[in-house]
Design a protein around this motif. Structure first.
Motif, PDB file in Angstrom:
ATOM      1  N   GLN A 189       0.864  -1.239   0.023  1.00  0.00           N
ATOM      2  CA  GLN A 189       0.067   0.265  -0.023  1.00  0.00           C
ATOM      3  C   GLN A 189       0.763   1.320  -0.026  1.00  0.00           C
ATOM      4  O   GLN A 189       1.884   1.260   0.722  1.00  0.00           O
ATOM      5  CB  GLN A 189      -0.863   0.096   1.057  1.00  0.00           C
ATOM      6  CG  GLN A 189      -1.982  -0.934   1.205  1.00  0.00           C
ATOM      7  CD  GLN A 189      -3.077  -0.499   0.415  1.00  0.00           C
ATOM      8  OE1 GLN A 189      -3.081  -0.042  -0.771  1.00  0.00           O
ATOM      9  NE2 GLN A 189      -4.402  -0.753   1.118  1.00  0.00           N
ATOM     10  N   ILE A 190       0.772   2.183  -0.913  1.00  0.00           N
ATOM     11  CA  ILE A 190       1.513   3.534  -0.909  1.00  0.00           C
ATOM     12  C   ILE A 190       0.566   4.671  -0.985  1.00  0.00           C
ATOM     13  O   ILE A 190      -0.513   4.528  -1.407  1.00  0.00           O
ATOM     14  CB  ILE A 190       2.351   3.367  -2.307  1.00  0.00           C
ATOM     15  CG1 ILE A 190       1.310   3.506  -3.663  1.00  0.00           C
ATOM     16  CG2 ILE A 190       3.394   2.126  -2.359  1.00  0.00           C
ATOM     17  CD1 ILE A 190       2.099   3.324  -4.859  1.00  0.00           C
ATOM     18  N   ILE A 191       1.259   5.725  -0.483  1.00  0.00           N
ATOM     19  CA  ILE A 191       0.628   7.052  -0.620  1.00  0.00           C
ATOM     20  C   ILE A 191       0.764   7.601  -2.015  1.00  0.00           C
ATOM     21  O   ILE A 191       1.935   7.403  -2.606  1.00  0.00           O
ATOM     22  CB  ILE A 191       1.293   7.993   0.156  1.00  0.00           C
ATOM     23  CG1 ILE A 191       0.876   7.557   1.696  1.00  0.00           C
ATOM     24  CG2 ILE A 191       0.796   9.448   0.132  1.00  0.00           C
ATOM     25  CD1 ILE A 191      -0.500   7.721   2.113  1.00  0.00           C
ATOM     26  N   LEU A 192      -0.223   7.820  -2.919  1.00  0.00           N
ATOM     27  CA  LEU A 192      -0.202   8.359  -4.265  1.00  0.00           C
ATOM     28  C   LEU A 192       0.072   9.747  -4.251  1.00  0.00           C
ATOM     29  O   LEU A 192      -0.098  10.264  -3.366  1.00  0.00           O
ATOM     30  CB  LEU A 192      -1.669   7.898  -4.743  1.00  0.00           C
ATOM     31  CG  LEU A 192      -2.111   6.641  -4.420  1.00  0.00           C
ATOM     32  CD1 LEU A 192      -3.456   6.345  -5.367  1.00  0.00           C
ATOM     33  CD2 LEU A 192      -1.225   5.545  -5.423  1.00  0.00           C
ATOM     34  N   SER A 193       0.490   9.990  -5.307  1.00  0.00           N
ATOM     35  CA  SER A 193       1.188  11.582  -5.496  1.00  0.00           C
ATOM     36  C   SER A 193      -0.061  12.412  -5.400  1.00  0.00           C
ATOM     37  O   SER A 193      -1.124  12.144  -5.903  1.00  0.00           O
ATOM     38  CB  SER A 193       1.758  11.778  -6.846  1.00  0.00           C
ATOM     39  OG  SER A 193       0.875  11.511  -8.082  1.00  0.00           O
ATOM     40  N   GLY A 194       0.464  13.786  -5.150  1.00  0.00           N
ATOM     41  CA  GLY A 194      -0.871  14.514  -4.865  1.00  0.00           C
ATOM     42  C   GLY A 194      -1.528  14.751  -3.564  1.00  0.00           C
ATOM     43  O   GLY A 194      -1.368  13.597  -2.672  1.00  0.00           O
ATOM     44  N   GLU A 195      -1.985  15.927  -2.895  1.00  0.00           N
ATOM     45  CA  GLU A 195      -2.701  15.838  -1.880  1.00  0.00           C
ATOM     46  C   GLU A 195      -3.842  17.011  -1.914  1.00  0.00           C
ATOM     47  O   GLU A 195      -3.940  17.922  -2.873  1.00  0.00           O
ATOM     48  CB  GLU A 195      -1.834  16.088  -0.743  1.00  0.00           C
ATOM     49  CG  GLU A 195      -1.028  17.633  -0.612  1.00  0.00           C
ATOM     50  CD  GLU A 195      -0.152  18.035   0.244  1.00  0.00           C
ATOM     51  OE1 GLU A 195       0.439  16.999   0.564  1.00  0.00           O
ATOM     52  OE2 GLU A 195       0.020  18.836   0.942  1.00  0.00           O
ATOM     53  N   HIS A 196      -4.685  16.966  -1.119  1.00  0.00           N
ATOM     54  CA  HIS A 196      -5.680  17.988  -0.877  1.00  0.00           C
ATOM     55  C   HIS A 196      -5.321  18.588   0.459  1.00  0.00           C
ATOM     56  O   HIS A 196      -4.982  18.187   1.454  1.00  0.00           O
ATOM     57  CB  HIS A 196      -7.296  17.428  -0.546  1.00  0.00           C
ATOM     58  CG  HIS A 196      -7.509  16.633  -1.522  1.00  0.00           C
ATOM     59  ND1 HIS A 196      -8.483  15.570  -1.837  1.00  0.00           N
ATOM     60  CD2 HIS A 196      -7.352  16.558  -3.167  1.00  0.00           C
ATOM     61  CE1 HIS A 196      -8.909  14.982  -2.809  1.00  0.00           C
ATOM     62  NE2 HIS A 196      -8.150  15.752  -3.802  1.00  0.00           N
ATOM     63  N   THR A 345      -5.205  18.176   5.595  1.00  0.00           N
ATOM     64  CA  THR A 345      -4.373  17.738   4.513  1.00  0.00           C
ATOM     65  C   THR A 345      -4.750  16.156   4.268  1.00  0.00           C
ATOM     66  O   THR A 345      -4.833  15.648   5.238  1.00  0.00           O
ATOM     67  CB  THR A 345      -2.771  17.821   4.733  1.00  0.00           C
ATOM     68  OG1 THR A 345      -2.497  19.233   5.261  1.00  0.00           O
ATOM     69  CG2 THR A 345      -2.037  17.284   3.851  1.00  0.00           C
ATOM     70  N   ALA A 346      -5.079  16.005   3.298  1.00  0.00           N
ATOM     71  CA  ALA A 346      -5.660  14.494   2.683  1.00  0.00           C
ATOM     72  C   ALA A 346      -4.853  14.002   1.500  1.00  0.00           C
ATOM     73  O   ALA A 346      -4.270  14.563   0.672  1.00  0.00           O
ATOM     74  CB  ALA A 346      -6.972  14.486   2.509  1.00  0.00           C
ATOM     75  N   TRP A 347      -4.491  12.606   1.685  1.00  0.00           N
ATOM     76  CA  TRP A 347      -3.713  11.771   0.505  1.00  0.00           C
ATOM     77  C   TRP A 347      -4.498  10.602   0.429  1.00  0.00           C
ATOM     78  O   TRP A 347      -5.024   9.923   1.295  1.00  0.00           O
ATOM     79  CB  TRP A 347      -2.214  11.229   1.380  1.00  0.00           C
ATOM     80  CG  TRP A 347      -1.286  12.441   1.840  1.00  0.00           C
ATOM     81  CD1 TRP A 347      -0.375  13.174   1.012  1.00  0.00           C
ATOM     82  CD2 TRP A 347      -1.469  13.188   3.151  1.00  0.00           C
ATOM     83  NE1 TRP A 347       0.240  14.201   1.697  1.00  0.00           N
ATOM     84  CE2 TRP A 347      -0.403  14.232   3.088  1.00  0.00           C
ATOM     85  CE3 TRP A 347      -1.920  12.763   4.161  1.00  0.00           C
ATOM     86  CZ2 TRP A 347       0.099  14.921   4.326  1.00  0.00           C
ATOM     87  CZ3 TRP A 347      -1.771  13.476   5.388  1.00  0.00           C
ATOM     88  CH2 TRP A 347      -0.686  14.497   5.390  1.00  0.00           C
ATOM     89  N   ALA A 348      -4.442  10.178  -0.877  1.00  0.00           N
ATOM     90  CA  ALA A 348      -4.922   9.063  -1.287  1.00  0.00           C
ATOM     91  C   ALA A 348      -3.772   7.923  -1.198  1.00  0.00           C
ATOM     92  O   ALA A 348      -2.812   7.924  -1.224  1.00  0.00           O
ATOM     93  CB  ALA A 348      -5.232   9.030  -2.933  1.00  0.00           C
ATOM     94  N   MET A 349      -4.442   6.612  -0.600  1.00  0.00           N
ATOM     95  CA  MET A 349      -3.576   5.557  -0.642  1.00  0.00           C
ATOM     96  C   MET A 349      -4.083   4.366  -1.676  1.00  0.00           C
ATOM     97  O   MET A 349      -5.405   4.388  -1.599  1.00  0.00           O
ATOM     98  CB  MET A 349      -3.460   5.218   0.736  1.00  0.00           C
ATOM     99  CG  MET A 349      -2.771   3.802   1.109  1.00  0.00           C
ATOM    100  SD  MET A 349      -2.753   3.329   2.949  1.00  0.00           S
ATOM    101  CE  MET A 349      -1.011   4.235   3.235  1.00  0.00           C
ATOM    102  N   GLY A 350      -3.260   3.409  -2.080  1.00  0.00           N
ATOM    103  CA  GLY A 350      -3.726   2.240  -2.996  1.00  0.00           C
ATOM    104  C   GLY A 350      -2.868   1.499  -2.909  1.00  0.00           C
ATOM    105  O   GLY A 350      -1.346   1.782  -2.535  1.00  0.00           O
ATOM    106  N   PRO A 351      -2.964   0.085  -3.530  1.00  0.00           N
ATOM    107  CA  PRO A 351      -1.928  -0.697  -3.933  1.00  0.00           C
ATOM    108  C   PRO A 351      -0.992  -0.408  -5.015  1.00  0.00           C
ATOM    109  O   PRO A 351      -1.402   0.231  -5.838  1.00  0.00           O
ATOM    110  CB  PRO A 351      -2.715  -2.073  -4.357  1.00  0.00           C
ATOM    111  CG  PRO A 351      -4.232  -1.560  -3.908  1.00  0.00           C
ATOM    112  CD  PRO A 351      -4.186  -0.273  -3.896  1.00  0.00           C
ATOM    113  N   ASP A 352       0.312  -0.847  -4.926  1.00  0.00           N
ATOM    114  CA  ASP A 352       1.346  -0.487  -5.923  1.00  0.00           C
ATOM    115  C   ASP A 352       1.123  -1.299  -7.230  1.00  0.00           C
ATOM    116  O   ASP A 352       1.914  -1.239  -8.124  1.00  0.00           O
ATOM    117  CB  ASP A 352       2.720  -0.693  -5.323  1.00  0.00           C
ATOM    118  CG  ASP A 352       3.111  -1.845  -4.892  1.00  0.00           C
ATOM    119  OD1 ASP A 352       2.270  -2.795  -4.854  1.00  0.00           O
ATOM    120  OD2 ASP A 352       4.410  -2.035  -4.668  1.00  0.00           O
TER     121      ASP A 352
END
Length: 444
Positions: A189-196, A345-352
Motif C-alpha cells: 500500500q502506497i501514498i499516491l502522488s498529490g494531496e488535498h 491535509t489528505a492523501w490517497a492510498m492504494g496498492p502499488d
C-alpha cells in the motif's frame, strides 16, 4: 468569540450512564483557553501522525510538515533511516527547510548559511573564525530530533513526550484496522502522488466527530445518494440504494477501540476498488477486482476477506488522524490552527500493483466524495461551520452526544449500531481523561 468564560476542567464532559446522558460543554469547542490546554496535554502527549513510509522512497527524500503546532522535517537520511527533526536552525531559529517536499543531502539555513546533514548533524557554520574549537562536541548545535518517533506498518507517528507509552500500545484496537487496510494487497500500500489541503472555520474535534458519524449520513448527503441511484439505474444494482438505506442501522457497527480511537463500519453500495465490484465500476475492472477478492480469501480466510472487501470503514485515531477506507482510501490529518480554525491535509492510498484502469477509478473516488469539491466534503464543511458559528454566538452551554450511551461498562470499548454515537463518546471520554490528567499516557 465565546459568550462565556471557560468552565472548570472537570465540568467539560458530563457522563451519566444511569440516565443515558452524555454531554459536552461547548467551551470545549469555542474556548481559546481550553485550546491552549489542549496544545499542552493533547498535542503535547499523544502520538500524532507524521507521514507514511512510502512518501520517502529514496534516500534524501523529505517533507516539511506542521504536526501538533510544531514544524518538523520528515526525512529518509543517506543511510536509509527515517528521521524527524525540528525545522529550526540551532543558531538563530530560522527554518532550515522552506520547501514542502524534495530530496536533499543537506539543509542550509537561509539566514547565516549553517549547513546540516540529512541525519541532522551540523556540517558547517559558514565561518572560519569566532567559534571556539569543539563547540559542538556534545551535538547541541545539531538539528534537534523529535522526542519520540515510531511506526506501525509504515505509518510514522511522533510524540513530544519522551516518557510516552509506545505507539504499539497507544494504537490498541486501531492496530487491527490498520492491518485490515495494509492487507488489501499482496503488494504494498502506497501514498499516491498529490494531496488535498484546505481550511475550515471550525474546531478540530467537530471534524473528528463528523468523520465517523453515521447518524448524519442521509440528512446531509441526500444529493450523493441521488447520484448513486442514477449510476445504478438500468443495471442489476438498481434499487440497491433504497434497500441499503432501509437496513442501514441494522448492518455494520460503531466500535470504540481503546484510547479514544474508534471506527464506523457500514455498508453503502458504492463499490470498492479493493475487492467489491459493482456494474457502475465498468466491466473492464471486474476480473481484476474479483481476482483481488480471491487473493484476500486465500491469504486471510473468507470472514476476514469479506470484512476487508465489503465493509466501509471510517477510522479516527485520537486525537486528529482519520483514515477513510470507503470508495477509496483517504488518509486525512486535521491540524488545529486555533480553537476555531483547522487545516486539513489528505492523501490517497492504494496498492502499488493495481492496473491503470483501477488506479484511475480509485483516484476519481478520492476526489469525487471526500475531495474539497466532492459530494461529501462541501456538505460536511457547511455543517461544521454552522455548528461552530452557533456555538460561538449562542448562550447554550451543552451539546448532547447521548445516542446509544449507557449500555457498555467502559465507553472506551463500547459498540453500537452504525447510527449511534458511542464512537464520539469514546473520543470525549479519552479527551476528558487526558485533559484532567487522569490518563497521562506515560510509562508508569
Amino acid at each position: 468569540m465565546a459568550l462565556h468564560d471557560p468552565v472548570r476542567e472537570e465540568e467539560l464532559v458530563k457522563a451519566e450512564p444511569a440516565k443515558g446522558s452524555f454531554r459536552v460543554h461547548r467551551d470545549a469547542y469555542r474556548s481559546a483557553e481550553v485550546f491552549q490546554r489542549e496544545k499542552e496535554l493533547i498535542f503535547g502527549k499523544c502520538w500524532l501522525y507524521l507521514g507514511h513510509d512510502t512518501e520517502l522512497q529514496k534516500k534524501g527524500d523529505f517533507h516539511s510538515r506542521r504536526v501538533g503546532g510544531r514544524d518538523l522535517i520528515f526525512i529518509r537520511d543517506k543511510k536509509g533511516e527515517v528521521r524527524a527533526h525540528y525545522n529550526s536552525c540551532t543558531h538563530r531559529a530560522a527554518k532550515v527547510c522552506r520547501e514542502r517536499s524534495g530530496n536533499a543531502r543537506n539543509f542550509t539555513c537561509p539566514y547565516h548559511g549553517w549547513v546540516f546533514s540529512s541525519e541532522g548533524g551540523l556540517v558547517s557554520q559558514n565561518a572560519q573564525t569566532g567559534y571556539a574549537e569543539g563547540i559542538n562536541e556534545d551535538g547541541h548545535l545539531d538539528l534537534r530530533p523529535v522526542e519520540r518517533l515510531e511506526e506501525y506498518r509504515g505509518f510514522w507517528f511522533v510524540n513530544y513526550n519522551p516518557n510516552a507509552i509506545s505507539l504499539y500500545d497507544y494504537l490498541d484496537g486501531a492496530r487491527d484496522q490498520i492491518d485490515a487496510l495494509m492487507d488489501h494487497t499482496e503488494g504494498k500500500q502506497i501514498i499516491l502522488s498529490g494531496e488535498h489541503t484546505y481550511s475550515i472555520r471550525a474546531n478540530y474535534k467537530l471534524l473528528c466527530e463528523n468523520s465517523y458519524d453515521g447518524y448524519h449520513l442521509f440528512p446531509v448527503h441526500a444529493s450523493y445518494f441521488d447520484y448513486l441511484r442514477d449510476q445504478l439505474a438500468g443495471t442489476p444494482g438498481e434499487g440497491l440504494i433504497d434497500k441499503t438505506l432501509a437496513s442501514y442501522n441494522t448492518a455494520g457497527a460503531a466500535r470504540a477501540l481503546g484510547n479514544g480511537h474508534a471506527v464506523l463500519d457500514s455498508f453503502v453500495p458504492t463499490g470498492r476498488p479493493v475487492a467489491q465490484w459493482l456494474p457502475s465500476m465498468g466491466m473492464g475492472t471486474k476480473a481484476e477486482i474479483e481476482a483481488r477478492y480471491d487473493s484476500l480469501v486465500r491469504r486471510l480466510g473468507e470472514e476476514r476477506a469479506k470484512y476487508i472487501a465489503e465493509t466501509q470503514k471510517n477510522l479516527v485515531i485520537f486525537p486528529n488522524l482519520v483514515i477513510n477506507d470507503i470508495l477509496s482510501v483517504t488518509v486525512r490529518v486535521i491540524e488545529p490552527e486555533s480553537h476555531e480554525k483547522i487545516r486539513v491535509t489528505a492523501w490517497a492510498m492504494g496498492p502499488d500493483d493495481e492496473s491503470e484502469e483501477l488506479r484511475a477509478l480509485r483516484l476519481d473516488n478520492f476526489v469525487s466524495f471526500l475531495g474539497p469539491a466532492g459530494f461529501g466534503s462541501p456538505d460536511d464543511i457547511e455543517m461544521l461551520e454552522i455548528c461552530q458559528d452557533a456555538a460561538d454566538h449562542t448562550p447554550i452551554e451543552w451539546s448532547e452526544i447521548s445516542k446509544g450511551f449507557g449500555r457498555a461498562g467502559d465507553p472506551l470499548y463500547a459498540e453500537g449500531p452504525p447510527d449511534d454515537e458511542v464512537q464520539m463518546q469514546a473520543y470525549w471520554t479519552m479527551w476528558d481523561s487526558v485533559m484532567r490528567r487522569i490518563n497521562t499516557l506515560e510509562v508508569k
